[in-house]
Motif scaffolding. Structure first.
Motif, PDB file in Angstrom:
ATOM      1  N   HIS A 233      24.038  15.127  46.952  1.00 22.13           N
ATOM      2  CA  HIS A 233      22.869  15.595  47.528  1.00 22.13           C
ATOM      3  C   HIS A 233      21.566  14.061  47.351  1.00 22.13           C
ATOM      4  O   HIS A 233      21.420  14.097  46.189  1.00 22.13           O
ATOM      5  CB  HIS A 233      22.666  16.713  45.770  1.00 22.13           C
ATOM      6  CG  HIS A 233      21.405  18.161  46.540  1.00 22.13           C
ATOM      7  ND1 HIS A 233      21.243  18.822  45.998  1.00 22.13           N
ATOM      8  CD2 HIS A 233      21.150  17.778  47.229  1.00 22.13           C
ATOM      9  CE1 HIS A 233      20.703  19.738  45.897  1.00 22.13           C
ATOM     10  NE2 HIS A 233      21.018  19.319  47.118  1.00 22.13           N
ATOM     11  N   LYS A 234      21.460  14.345  48.655  1.00 25.77           N
ATOM     12  CA  LYS A 234      20.271  13.747  49.174  1.00 25.77           C
ATOM     13  C   LYS A 234      19.083  13.242  48.885  1.00 25.77           C
ATOM     14  O   LYS A 234      19.230  14.808  48.970  1.00 25.77           O
ATOM     15  CB  LYS A 234      20.974  12.270  49.978  1.00 25.77           C
ATOM     16  CG  LYS A 234      22.270  11.804  49.812  1.00 25.77           C
ATOM     17  CD  LYS A 234      22.396  11.391  51.228  1.00 25.77           C
ATOM     18  CE  LYS A 234      21.744  10.091  51.341  1.00 25.77           C
ATOM     19  NZ  LYS A 234      22.566   9.116  49.905  1.00 25.77           N
ATOM     20  N   ARG A 235      17.732  12.683  48.678  1.00 23.23           N
ATOM     21  CA  ARG A 235      16.760  13.334  49.276  1.00 23.23           C
ATOM     22  C   ARG A 235      16.064  12.156  50.051  1.00 23.23           C
ATOM     23  O   ARG A 235      16.755  11.699  50.907  1.00 23.23           O
ATOM     24  CB  ARG A 235      15.698  12.521  47.842  1.00 23.23           C
ATOM     25  CG  ARG A 235      15.898  12.665  46.634  1.00 23.23           C
ATOM     26  CD  ARG A 235      15.446  12.351  45.482  1.00 23.23           C
ATOM     27  NE  ARG A 235      15.568  12.853  44.242  1.00 23.23           N
ATOM     28  CZ  ARG A 235      14.958  14.021  43.365  1.00 23.23           C
ATOM     29  NH1 ARG A 235      13.271  13.824  44.072  1.00 23.23           N
ATOM     30  NH2 ARG A 235      14.844  13.879  42.757  1.00 23.23           N
ATOM     31  N   CYS A 236      15.107  12.631  50.673  1.00 18.33           N
ATOM     32  CA  CYS A 236      14.266  12.336  51.576  1.00 18.33           C
ATOM     33  C   CYS A 236      13.496  10.642  51.581  1.00 18.33           C
ATOM     34  O   CYS A 236      13.087  10.868  49.917  1.00 18.33           O
ATOM     35  CB  CYS A 236      13.556  12.490  52.432  1.00 18.33           C
ATOM     36  SG  CYS A 236      11.952  12.682  53.611  1.00 18.33           S
ATOM     37  N   ALA A 237      14.271  10.223  51.607  1.00 17.54           N
ATOM     38  CA  ALA A 237      13.163   8.474  50.900  1.00 17.54           C
ATOM     39  C   ALA A 237      11.456   8.392  50.971  1.00 17.54           C
ATOM     40  O   ALA A 237      11.106   7.796  50.659  1.00 17.54           O
ATOM     41  CB  ALA A 237      13.642   7.326  52.060  1.00 17.54           C
ATOM     42  N   GLU A 238      11.108   8.939  52.329  1.00 17.45           N
ATOM     43  CA  GLU A 238       9.499   9.434  52.179  1.00 17.45           C
ATOM     44  C   GLU A 238       8.894  10.384  51.199  1.00 17.45           C
ATOM     45  O   GLU A 238       8.382  10.115  50.420  1.00 17.45           O
ATOM     46  CB  GLU A 238       8.958   9.535  53.547  1.00 17.45           C
ATOM     47  CG  GLU A 238       7.893   9.885  53.782  1.00 17.45           C
ATOM     48  CD  GLU A 238       7.197   8.414  53.996  1.00 17.45           C
ATOM     49  OE1 GLU A 238       5.440   8.876  53.922  1.00 17.45           O
ATOM     50  OE2 GLU A 238       7.423   7.601  53.568  1.00 17.45           O
TER      51      GLU A 238
END
Length: 374
Positions: free
Chosen positions: A11-16
């Motif tokens: 489950h990844k996040r947006c880096a921004e």
């Protein structure tokens, strides 16, 4: 959509914006310039606020600093807006020749990649004794000595935002620069739970707090709306002041609970006649948090009307220890090199000694006389 199968299981996040990618197949865009994933909205907007993590050696992939298509002028323009010790491998005007350009504190440094032919192979080196037939291995061998810390292509090379702008003077003594792990532990060792301060580094700004069992380093970030929060959490407020006030309302066992900011001691005169100063500073330790932060200009102002040989001990903006002392018509600044084991390397004989021994040695040689109040 990412076509890498393993990414669908994480489950990844947006880096921004730090929001998760939802759905069975997580949809996001990978930016090769920043080596990170973004949601569609953030990818369309400016990514200049993105900051990366502290870079480990295994993350020094060749693609992050191989910019041999860029000219010197282009590289210098890019590096102007990067953090100190950001580096890039580029081409020189001479065909087939290369150079490593590094952002330093007050300049852009350019180091020629030397080439030698030996037994039918081309060997590359930036420093003698660090040669290799492979460019990546050459960088790996030289990065520590030459302080090649942040590849240009890594998001951590981006400049850190000024999230301290809303703080008043009462917080001045709880903002530090590039403190080591030893120093953070020394500051908070005997403090109550929730005591905190800020540590500004080349890789980010951290809120360092005393927790029940350990010392926690919580990385701060600022979004496009100037809201400030903690990375890897949904805790975010309109400003850093508001964030601290909110955290003070949380239960004491909450990860983000805060009590009062650290009240830093600031010794007036550093007594280096014995092992310990009257403020409790142990001069046999190299990483002592009671050495005050002063710039070279500050030191020159302090010493300009003092007698010859008068000196101060200070840390510069990069956290490096300096001895600034008055000579006949100028103020000199001596850099104290460390040996990695809590001692200083004396330049004349390359021996490792304590700070007190270092000062006594300079006194015996007549370079310095008496410390000055700061």
């Amino acid at each position: 959509e990412s076509n890498e199968g393993d990414l669908r299981e994480i489950h990844k996040r947006c880096a921004e914006c730090k929001k998760f990618f939802y759905g069975k197949y997580q949809v996001g865009i990978f930016c090769f310039d920043h080596s990170n994933y973004f949601c569609f909205n953030c990818f369309q907007t400016s990514t200049e606020n993105i900051e990366g993590d502290v870079i480990n050696s295994e993350e020094f992939s060749f693609e992050l600093y191989d910019y041999r298509s860029l000219t010197r002028d282009k590289v210098e323009k890019i590096l102007e807006n990067r953090v100190v010790n950001t580096f890039v491998l580029r081409s020189r005007t001479e065909p087939g020749k290369m150079c490593v350009s590094v952002k330093r504190k007050n300049e852009i440094e350019h180091r020629i990649v030397n080439e030698k032919e030996f037994k039918g192979e081309t060997w590359y080196y930036l420093k003698k004794g660090r040669a290799s037939t492979d460019l990546k291995e050459m960088i790996e061998k030289s990065k520590e000595d030459l302080e090649l810390k942040v590849p240009l292509g890594h998001p951590s090379s981006k400049k850190i935002l000024d999230i301290f702008r809303d703080l008043d003077d009462s917080f001045k003594n709880c903002i530090f620069s590039n403190l080591s792990e030893y120093e953070t532990q020394q500051y908070l060792a005997n403090q109550p739970i929730g005591t905190y301060f800020f540590n500004s580094t080349s890789f980010g700004i951290y809120l360092v707090k005393k927790a029940e069992q350990n010392i926690e380093n919580l990385r701060l970030y600022e979004d496009e709306f100037k809201c400030v929060g903690f990375e890897d959490s949904n805790v975010k407020q309109d400003s850093l002041i508001d964030l601290m006030k909110y955290c003070q309302t949380l239960p004491i066992d909450h990860q983000h609970y805060l009590a009062e900011p650290l009240k830093r001691r600031n010794p007036e005169v550093l007594d280096i006649s014995g092992d310990r100063s009257r403020t409790g500073t142990n001069w046999n330790h190299v990483s002592d948090p009671d050495i005050p932060f002063k710039s070279s200009k500050d030191a020159e102002t302090i010493l300009k009307d003092q007698s010859i040989g008068s000196f101060i001990i200070r840390k510069n903006e990069d956290g490096e220890v300096r001895i600034s002392y008055r000579q006949e018509s100028t103020v000199k600044h001596k850099r104290l090199k460390r040996d990695g084991n809590g001692l200083y390397i004396y330049p004349e004989n390359e021996q490792s000694i304590t700070l007190r021994e270092y000062i006594n040695q300079l006194r015996s040689e007549g370079e310095i006389t008496n410390p000055v109040a700061i």
